[in-house]
Design a protein around this motif. Sequence first.
Motif, PDB file in Angstrom:
ATOM      1  N   THR A   1      11.854  23.552   4.668  1.00 31.19           N
ATOM      2  CA  THR A   1      12.800  24.163   3.739  1.00 31.19           C
ATOM      3  C   THR A   1      14.159  24.359   4.414  1.00 31.19           C
ATOM      4  O   THR A   1      14.305  24.163   5.615  1.00 31.19           O
ATOM      5  CB  THR A   1      12.284  25.535   3.250  1.00 31.19           C
TER       6      THR A   1
ATOM      7  N   VAL B   1      10.777  26.925   8.615  1.00 25.67           N
ATOM      8  CA  VAL B   1       9.986  27.462   7.518  1.00 25.67           C
ATOM      9  C   VAL B   1       9.492  26.255   6.729  1.00 25.67           C
ATOM     10  O   VAL B   1      10.273  25.372   6.365  1.00 25.67           O
ATOM     11  CB  VAL B   1      10.822  28.394   6.618  1.00 25.67           C
TER      12      VAL B   1
ATOM     13  N   TYR C   1       5.511  29.637   8.839  1.00 27.95           N
ATOM     14  CA  TYR C   1       6.563  29.705   9.845  1.00 27.95           C
ATOM     15  C   TYR C   1       6.009  29.024  11.081  1.00 27.95           C
ATOM     16  O   TYR C   1       5.034  29.488  11.666  1.00 27.95           O
ATOM     17  CB  TYR C   1       6.947  31.162  10.113  1.00 27.95           C
TER      18      TYR C   1
ATOM     19  N   ASP D   1      15.489  27.279   4.554  1.00 25.49           N
ATOM     20  CA  ASP D   1      15.528  28.702   4.901  1.00 25.49           C
ATOM     21  C   ASP D   1      16.063  28.901   6.319  1.00 25.49           C
ATOM     22  O   ASP D   1      15.954  28.025   7.173  1.00 25.49           O
ATOM     23  CB  ASP D   1      14.130  29.318   4.807  1.00 25.49           C
ATOM     24  N   ASP D   2      16.626  30.090   6.543  1.00 27.79           N
ATOM     25  CA  ASP D   2      17.134  30.426   7.870  1.00 27.79           C
ATOM     26  C   ASP D   2      16.010  30.400   8.890  1.00 27.79           C
ATOM     27  O   ASP D   2      14.855  30.728   8.575  1.00 27.79           O
ATOM     28  CB  ASP D   2      17.766  31.821   7.869  1.00 27.79           C
ATOM     29  N   HIS D   3      16.352  30.017  10.102  1.00 32.24           N
ATOM     30  CA  HIS D   3      15.391  29.986  11.202  1.00 32.24           C
ATOM     31  C   HIS D   3      16.156  30.218  12.493  1.00 32.24           C
ATOM     32  O   HIS D   3      17.386  30.096  12.525  1.00 32.24           O
ATOM     33  CB  HIS D   3      14.646  28.641  11.238  1.00 32.24           C
TER      34      HIS D   3
END
Length: 194
Positions: free
Chosen positions: A139, A154, A177, A141-143
Amino acid sequence: MSSDTPLRRGIRGTLLAVSVAGVVLAGCSSQSSEHDHMDAGGPTGALSTPPPSLPERFAGTDQTDPESVIVAAAETLFSYDPIADTNQAAAVERAKPLLDEQFYDQNTLSFSVLAPISGNRWQHWRDEQAVVTATARITDDDHPADAPARISRVVAVEVVATAPTGREVDRMNWAAYMSATKLGVWRVNAVAVR
């Protein structure tokens, strides 16, 4: 009569000198550019040999691409055959070639409950003789920031249980995660499901 003759002392002295020289030379060679591949993120050197071979199920996995390894590991970790598999740990065993050995060894006991699957749901899949197939995608999404030899992502996981007739029995979604580390090739070294 002592067994420590001048000849034996001379041989021991020569062996000691050769050993010390070997240690000194080994220490000097570690300063060469060949070994300048360590940083806070771990080893980053390129493989000098071909990547290790993987089972056929991972034929499309690029071991030099961390996201490819993460997706292949996720799809294997969350795909099940409830008739043959006692629990989720069987899927982890199939994914083992893509997992960091230390991560695998330290988490063996917890792998049977990796994903949020109840005993009732597992039994329902078994009663339906379903095969459970996961698809995964990275995705946006922030990581955490990438390091040269470590990344985290993510992963959106969709799991579909299908009866032998092709009828969909069940569908689930969750986020995993996952992190991977570069050990010459990339290997998954952390998995958490939310």
